[in-house]
Motif scaffolding. Structure first.
Motif, mmCIF file in Angstrom:
data_model
loop_
_atom_site.group_PDB
_atom_site.id
_atom_site.type_symbol
_atom_site.label_atom_id
_atom_site.label_comp_id
_atom_site.label_asym_id
_atom_site.label_seq_id
_atom_site.Cartn_x
_atom_site.Cartn_y
_atom_site.Cartn_z
ATOM 1 N N LEU A 116 -8.859 -6.433 29.362
ATOM 2 C CA LEU A 116 -8.252 -4.795 28.461
ATOM 3 C C LEU A 116 -6.921 -4.413 27.708
ATOM 4 C CD1 LEU A 116 -10.259 -3.376 31.752
ATOM 5 C CD2 LEU A 116 -10.853 -2.953 29.834
ATOM 6 N N PHE A 117 -6.403 -5.328 28.316
ATOM 7 C CA PHE A 117 -4.407 -5.111 28.037
ATOM 8 C C PHE A 117 -4.295 -5.729 26.806
ATOM 9 C CE2 PHE A 117 -3.134 -4.819 32.461
ATOM 10 C CZ PHE A 117 -3.758 -2.716 32.524
ATOM 11 N N GLN A 118 -5.100 -6.484 25.976
ATOM 12 C CA GLN A 118 -4.892 -7.245 25.040
ATOM 13 C C GLN A 118 -4.603 -6.459 23.403
ATOM 14 O OE1 GLN A 118 -8.112 -10.549 24.789
ATOM 15 N NE2 GLN A 118 -6.676 -11.123 26.991
ATOM 16 N N THR A 119 -3.035 -7.273 23.053
ATOM 17 C CA THR A 119 -3.427 -6.698 21.706
ATOM 18 C C THR A 119 -4.551 -7.215 20.348
ATOM 19 O OG1 THR A 119 -1.625 -8.047 20.922
ATOM 20 C CG2 THR A 119 -1.297 -6.181 21.863
ATOM 21 N N PRO A 120 -4.590 -6.672 19.301
ATOM 22 C CA PRO A 120 -6.118 -7.335 18.450
ATOM 23 C C PRO A 120 -5.367 -8.535 17.843
ATOM 24 C CG PRO A 120 -5.172 -5.091 17.578
ATOM 25 C CD PRO A 120 -4.410 -5.460 18.638
ATOM 26 N N LEU A 122 1.818 -4.345 26.911
ATOM 27 C CA LEU A 122 2.077 -4.357 27.981
ATOM 28 C C LEU A 122 2.628 -3.762 29.082
ATOM 29 C CD1 LEU A 122 1.571 -7.792 28.591
ATOM 30 C CD2 LEU A 122 -0.216 -5.469 29.926
ATOM 31 N N ALA A 123 4.244 -3.300 28.543
ATOM 32 C CA ALA A 123 4.899 -2.123 28.800
ATOM 33 C C ALA A 123 5.040 -0.826 28.407
ATOM 34 C CB ALA A 123 6.321 -2.439 27.914
ATOM 35 N N ASP A 124 3.892 -0.411 27.497
ATOM 36 C CA ASP A 124 3.726 0.543 27.327
ATOM 37 C C ASP A 124 2.788 1.252 27.686
ATOM 38 O OD1 ASP A 124 5.980 0.738 25.242
ATOM 39 O OD2 ASP A 124 4.466 0.672 23.429
ATOM 40 N N LEU A 125 2.054 0.129 28.197
ATOM 41 C CA LEU A 125 0.609 0.893 28.919
ATOM 42 C C LEU A 125 1.055 1.274 30.493
ATOM 43 C CD1 LEU A 125 -2.465 -1.915 27.398
ATOM 44 C CD2 LEU A 125 -2.400 0.654 27.325
ATOM 45 N N SER A 126 1.904 1.001 30.559
ATOM 46 C CA SER A 126 2.369 0.563 32.595
ATOM 47 C C SER A 126 3.296 1.934 32.239
ATOM 48 C CB SER A 126 3.619 -0.782 32.273
ATOM 49 O OG SER A 126 4.732 -1.002 32.571
ATOM 50 N N THR A 127 3.120 2.658 31.439
ATOM 51 C CA THR A 127 3.679 3.746 31.635
ATOM 52 C C THR A 127 2.332 5.105 32.689
ATOM 53 O OG1 THR A 127 4.124 4.593 29.933
ATOM 54 C CG2 THR A 127 5.869 3.608 30.215
ATOM 55 N N ILE A 177 -2.562 2.724 35.235
ATOM 56 C CA ILE A 177 -2.415 1.678 35.224
ATOM 57 C C ILE A 177 -0.681 0.428 35.584
ATOM 58 C CG2 ILE A 177 -1.423 -0.143 33.172
ATOM 59 C CD1 ILE A 177 -2.986 1.227 31.264
ATOM 60 N N THR A 178 -0.752 0.282 36.530
ATOM 61 C CA THR A 178 0.716 -0.214 37.186
ATOM 62 C C THR A 178 0.377 -2.235 36.616
ATOM 63 O OG1 THR A 178 0.128 0.982 39.648
ATOM 64 C CG2 THR A 178 1.765 -1.074 39.773
ATOM 65 N N VAL A 179 1.332 -2.192 36.484
ATOM 66 C CA VAL A 179 1.503 -3.851 35.909
ATOM 67 C C VAL A 179 3.236 -3.908 36.295
ATOM 68 C CG1 VAL A 179 1.881 -5.414 34.102
ATOM 69 C CG2 VAL A 179 0.892 -2.822 33.243
ATOM 70 N N ARG A 180 2.769 -5.487 37.353
ATOM 71 C CA ARG A 180 3.277 -5.811 37.490
ATOM 72 C C ARG A 180 3.468 -7.109 37.302
ATOM 73 N NH1 ARG A 180 3.275 -4.145 44.000
ATOM 74 N NH2 ARG A 180 0.735 -4.421 43.421
ATOM 75 N N VAL A 181 5.356 -7.918 37.766
ATOM 76 C CA VAL A 181 5.357 -9.454 38.009
ATOM 77 C C VAL A 181 5.550 -10.098 38.524
ATOM 78 C CG1 VAL A 181 6.747 -11.060 35.810
ATOM 79 C CG2 VAL A 181 6.055 -9.208 34.490
ATOM 80 N N SER A 229 9.489 -4.992 36.316
ATOM 81 C CA SER A 229 8.210 -4.999 35.365
ATOM 82 C C SER A 229 8.107 -4.828 33.709
ATOM 83 C CB SER A 229 6.998 -5.241 36.438
ATOM 84 O OG SER A 229 7.171 -5.742 37.220
ATOM 85 N N ARG A 230 8.423 -3.713 33.945
ATOM 86 C CA ARG A 230 8.417 -3.395 32.123
ATOM 87 C C ARG A 230 9.555 -3.161 31.559
ATOM 88 N NH1 ARG A 230 8.829 1.935 33.793
ATOM 89 N NH2 ARG A 230 6.176 1.537 34.210
#
Length: 317
Positions: free
Chosen positions: A146-150, A218-223, A227-231, A302-303
């Motif tokens: 769901l987060f992958q670039t082409p 990924l960083a842009d989506l996390s804003t 959507i929450t993205v953590r490392v 994480s961002r």
């Protein structure tokens, strides 16, 4: 979402993990195959514009029977009913075989789906589950589909299907990009809470340019608010004392009557996927995600790390 999607959520058919989960014996009979069957039947019928009553009449069955099939609550599923429905609804051969396979597995215990067993390899069972989700909670060791670039998606898909022509690879990439509308659409997007192992940032997929674009994405989506993205950094060690491998917990919104479908844990490995819906299993994976989350970096750190890693890759181009 990957666990969903290392190579795809469901497309990863030939990457082997050292451990394959044992088939469970203590879970209650799984409803996942029946629910997935119902989703696909409902989608096929809606594409024709016909009502339940109209389709039921064409296959000479009662409307209640078809209603239960679509709801995933049928106690008994007859293969000839599925064949008749697929004929009336214009399903292609792959879809027909897949729905018959789901029908045959409708009463098994917590469901182990082996790729290419009863269901064709080209039929992605997980997508139906994902498309109905209201929330996805996961731990991942590759960027989820769901987060992958082409570019990132194409690299992985080519590795899984090295013999396929470029046109087919392009089609698969487009399908994955289409799936991403689930979390980017304006109206009621699904919520996602994903924890990425730091190896996701360090493992080269494709090229430095592809990695830079992917990590920035990924960083842009996390804003986004949904959507929450953590490392999970390397320095956090092994918070559970053992490795869980990637997993996704799928939760569903209530239906018109306020009823919730049971949550499902999706665990994909090299040769197939496990669907767990027992309360004990779901609770254990939720607890695992919470434990990992306590030692993962926060959303903003994480961002920042994602963007810093993207700049590092850009310097390598």
């Amino acid at each position: 979402m990957s666990t969903n999607d290392s190579a795809t959520t469901g497309e990863r058919k030939s990457k082997a993990r050292s451990k394959q989960p044992a088939k469970p014996t203590a879970e209650v009979g799984s409803t996942v195959p029946r629910r997935q069957l119902g989703r696909h039947l409902r989608e096929l019928r809606q594409q024709t514009g016909m009502s339940i009553a109209e389709v039921a009449k064409l296959i000479e069955r009662g409307a209640t029977t078809l209603q239960r099939l679509e709801a995933g609550t049928a106690d008994r599923i007859r293969l000839w009913d599925i064949e008749a429905l697929c004929r009336v609804l214009g399903a292609d051969e792959t879809t027909t075989d897949a729905l018959k396979g789901l029908a045959q597995q409708g009463n098994t215990e917590s469901w182990w789906h082996e790729y290419g067993d009863l269901i064709p390899k080209d039929f992605d069972v997980y997508i139906g589950l994902e498309s109905a989700a209201s929330k996805l909670t996961s731990f991942q060791e590759l960027v989820p589909g769901l987060f992958q670039t082409p570019g990132y998606a194409e690299t992985l898909i080519r590795a899984v299907f090295p013999e396929e022509p470029s046109s087919e690879i392009t089609r698969r990439v487009e399908m994955r990009m289409h799936r991403q509308r689930l979390i980017t659409r304006k109206g009621r997007p699904a919520a996602v809470d994903v924890i990425l192992d730091e190896s996701v940032l360090r493992r080269m997929v494709g090229s430095p340019r592809i990695m830079a674009d992917q990590l920035r994405h990924l960083a842009d989506l996390s804003t986004k608010p949904n959507i929450t993205v953590r490392v999970l950094p390397y320095v956090a060690g092994v918070p559970l004392g053992d490795l869980t491998g990637p997993f996704t917990i799928v939760d569903f919104a209530p239906d018109a009557k306020g009823k919730h479908e049971p949550s499902v844990v999706y665990v994909e490995n090299f040769t197939g996927a496990m669907y767990l819906e027992g309360l004990g299993s779901v609770s254990r994976y939720r607890a695992a995600h919470e434990t990992i989350g306590r030692v993962a970096l926060g959303a903003q750190p994480s961002r920042d790390l994602l963007r810093r890693a993207a700049r590092e890759y850009e310097r390598e181009r």
